[in-house]
Design a protein around this motif. Sequence first.
Motif: not given
Length: 241
Positions: A176-182, A209-213, A218-223, A230-236
Motif C-alpha cells: 500500500e502506498r500509504v504504508d510505503q510512504t510512511a 520498497m517502492s520507488r517512492e519509499c 535516502v533524501e537526507a543521506l550524502p549524494p 538507488r543502484a542497489r534498489w534497482q538490482r533488488a
Amino acid sequence: MAAKARLALDPVADLSRRLAGRGRRTLHACVHAWWQDQGLTEHPAEVAKRIALALVESDAADRKLAGIVVLQELLADHLRASDLAAFESLFASGALADDAIVDSFGVKVLGTMLSRVRGRVEVARALAGWRNADSMWQRRAACVAFTVLAPQGDAALPGLAHMIFMVCSTVVWSPERVDQTAVGWLLRQLSRAEPALVEAFIRRHARFMSRECLRQAVEALPPARQLDLRARWQRATTLAR
C-alpha cells in the motif's frame, strides 16, 4: 448559573456552528474561544476527551482538525497511554482514513504524547505494536508519530532506533502506498541520527520498497550514498520480478 448556561449548549453543535464558513487559518482561534466559552477548563479532562473524540469521529474535516487541536493543545498534559485504545477505535470505525488528517493526528497528537517525558516509553511500545494493525491508516499513524523523535535517535529515547526498525521491517512488507510512504518518511528522519543503520536497513529490505519509499528514505543521506542505494534498489527489484 453562568456555567450551567454554557453547559446547556451542545459543545459539538456549538463548535460546528462557529466553524461554518470559516477558513482553516482561523480554526485554532475559533477552537480556543469555544473552549473558554464552554467553560471546559472547569470540567474533568475525561469530559473534554470525549468531546474531542466526538469531533474527530464527525464527517467534516474541519471538525476532525478541531478535535486534533483540542487533544494536542488543550489536553496534552492529560493524555495517557491508556487513551490509545480509544484512538484505535477511530481507525477501526473509519473516522481516521484520510492522509492529511491521519498525518496531522500522528504528528500533533501521537507525536506530542511521545515528546512528553512522563509515560512516553509506554506510549512508544504501544505505538510500535500498531505495526501489526489491520488498518493501513493506523500503521501509518504509528510511523508518522515516530518521525517526531526519529531525528534524535536514541538520544531522544533509549532503544528508539531499534523500535523504529522493528516497525519499518513489518510495515515495509505492505504494498500500500500509504504504508510505503510512511516507511520512507520515517527512515529519512531516522537517517539524520543513524545514517549507517538506515543504509543497512535499506540494503536488507530494498526489494520490498517502492520507488517512492526509497526516494524518501535516502533524501537526507550524502549524494554518493543515495546513488549507491538507488543502484542497489534497482538490482533488488529487477531480480524480484
